[in-house]
Scaffold this motif. Structure first.
Motif, PDB file in Angstrom:
ATOM      1  N   ASN A  90      -4.603   7.198  -2.721  1.00 50.54           N
ATOM      2  CA  ASN A  90      -3.818   5.990  -1.997  1.00 50.54           C
ATOM      3  C   ASN A  90      -3.953   4.615  -2.972  1.00 50.54           C
ATOM      4  N   GLU A 128      -9.100   5.854   7.881  1.00 49.29           N
ATOM      5  CA  GLU A 128      -8.167   4.845   7.918  1.00 49.29           C
ATOM      6  C   GLU A 128      -8.830   4.073   9.126  1.00 49.29           C
ATOM      7  N   THR A 164      -3.400   0.583  -3.256  1.00 51.01           N
ATOM      8  CA  THR A 164      -3.406  -0.343  -2.665  1.00 51.01           C
ATOM      9  C   THR A 164      -3.324  -1.960  -3.536  1.00 51.01           C
ATOM     10  N   ASN A 218      -2.728   7.545   4.406  1.00 52.17           N
ATOM     11  CA  ASN A 218      -3.107   6.566   3.548  1.00 52.17           C
ATOM     12  C   ASN A 218      -4.261   6.182   4.298  1.00 52.17           C
ATOM     13  N   VAL A 263       1.060   5.511  -0.278  1.00 55.66           N
ATOM     14  CA  VAL A 263       0.206   6.972  -0.214  1.00 55.66           C
ATOM     15  C   VAL A 263      -0.220   7.549  -1.511  1.00 55.66           C
ATOM     16  N   SER A 278       0.906  -1.042   0.087  1.00 56.21           N
ATOM     17  CA  SER A 278      -0.098  -0.037  -0.023  1.00 56.21           C
ATOM     18  C   SER A 278       0.805   1.252  -0.113  1.00 56.21           C
TER      19      SER A 278
END
Ligand code: CA
Length: 241
Positions: A231, A44, A233, A18, A11, A9
């Motif tokens: 972000n 988050e 991922t 993130n 940012v 992952s």
């Protein structure tokens, strides 16, 4: 069967925080990506709660007996209510929510459940196929034949999702299963990847003769190269007999 996996992952280049979260649990063969949203960077909290709650609930013995096609959507429902309860107890968390896409590998099947616009893909013998349908406004337009996938990717309303974990109302979780073949590669990702890269570019990164970790790094590198507006991922899972 053997399952190898790798998760990463980043940012990105435009956000300070993130709000994505992921899990790679090769022992349970459970893989999750969640993309949180909410004021004060509390997305988050929502994405972390979703991932933790799903893993916890799938690990309960009665759920293991049931099989993932029922236990996985149920675990997502439980995390939906848990996020809602957490947001009631703290006004700074009000309105937080998250998408989720989760994969459980069994001996024959890849069981995938999702809510929102985080996606699952399968890469098989040079062909990349999107397995999930986005629960988003543009996703509905694509399904109705009113927008192409590429128009949707660049649309100003592309961030409007129509389902998320964490609200007060009931949640519909979409679940599907696919028989996997030797060498199949599954990709779970947040929209920070798919908003930056076309499917053909994703396929190109997966086709190179490199390990899962290298492929994940390449996907993130390219998404950042294209702007990294969100972000990013990625979780990659390969099954071999
Ligand atoms: Ca996102």
């Amino acid at each position: 069967m053997r399952v190898e996996a790798s998760g990463l992952s980043d940012v990105g280049r435009s956000r300070d925080q993130n709000e994505d979260c992921f899990a790679v649990d090769t022992a349970q063969r459970v893989f999750v990506v969640a993309d949180g949203m909410g004021g004060h960077q509390h997305g988050e909290v929502a994405s972390r709660l979703a991932v933790d709650c799903i893993l916890e609930n799938l690990g309960r013995p009665e759920e293991i007996d049931e099989g993932p096609a029922s236990s996985l959507p149920r675990a997502i429902q439980m995390s939906h209510r848990r996020i809602w309860r957490a947001s009631l107890g703290d006004e700074t968390l009000a309105g937080m929510g998250t998408t989720v896409v989760a994969l459980v590998m069994t001996d024959g099947q890849a069981v995938i459940a999702h809510v929102g616009d985080s996606r699952a893909y399968r890469y098989r013998q040079g062909t990349l196929e999107q397995l999930t349908r986005d629960h988003s406004w543009v996703g509905e337009q694509v399904a109705a034949g009113l927008l192409s996938a590429e128009q949707a990717r660049l649309h100003p309303l592309k961030n409007v999702i129509t389902r998320a974990l964490g609200g007060e109302n009931g949640l519909e979780v979409e679940v599907g299963q696919w028989a996997w073949r030797d060498g199949d590669l599954f990709l779970l990702c947040s929209d920070g990847l798919t908003g930056m890269l076309e499917d053909a570019e994703i396929a190109e990164c997966l086709s190179a003769e490199q390990g899962l970790e290298g492929a994940g790094e390449e996907l993130v590198r390219r998404a950042n190269e294209r702007g990294g507006l969100d972000n990013i991922t990625v979780v990659l899972v390969r099954a071999t007999e």
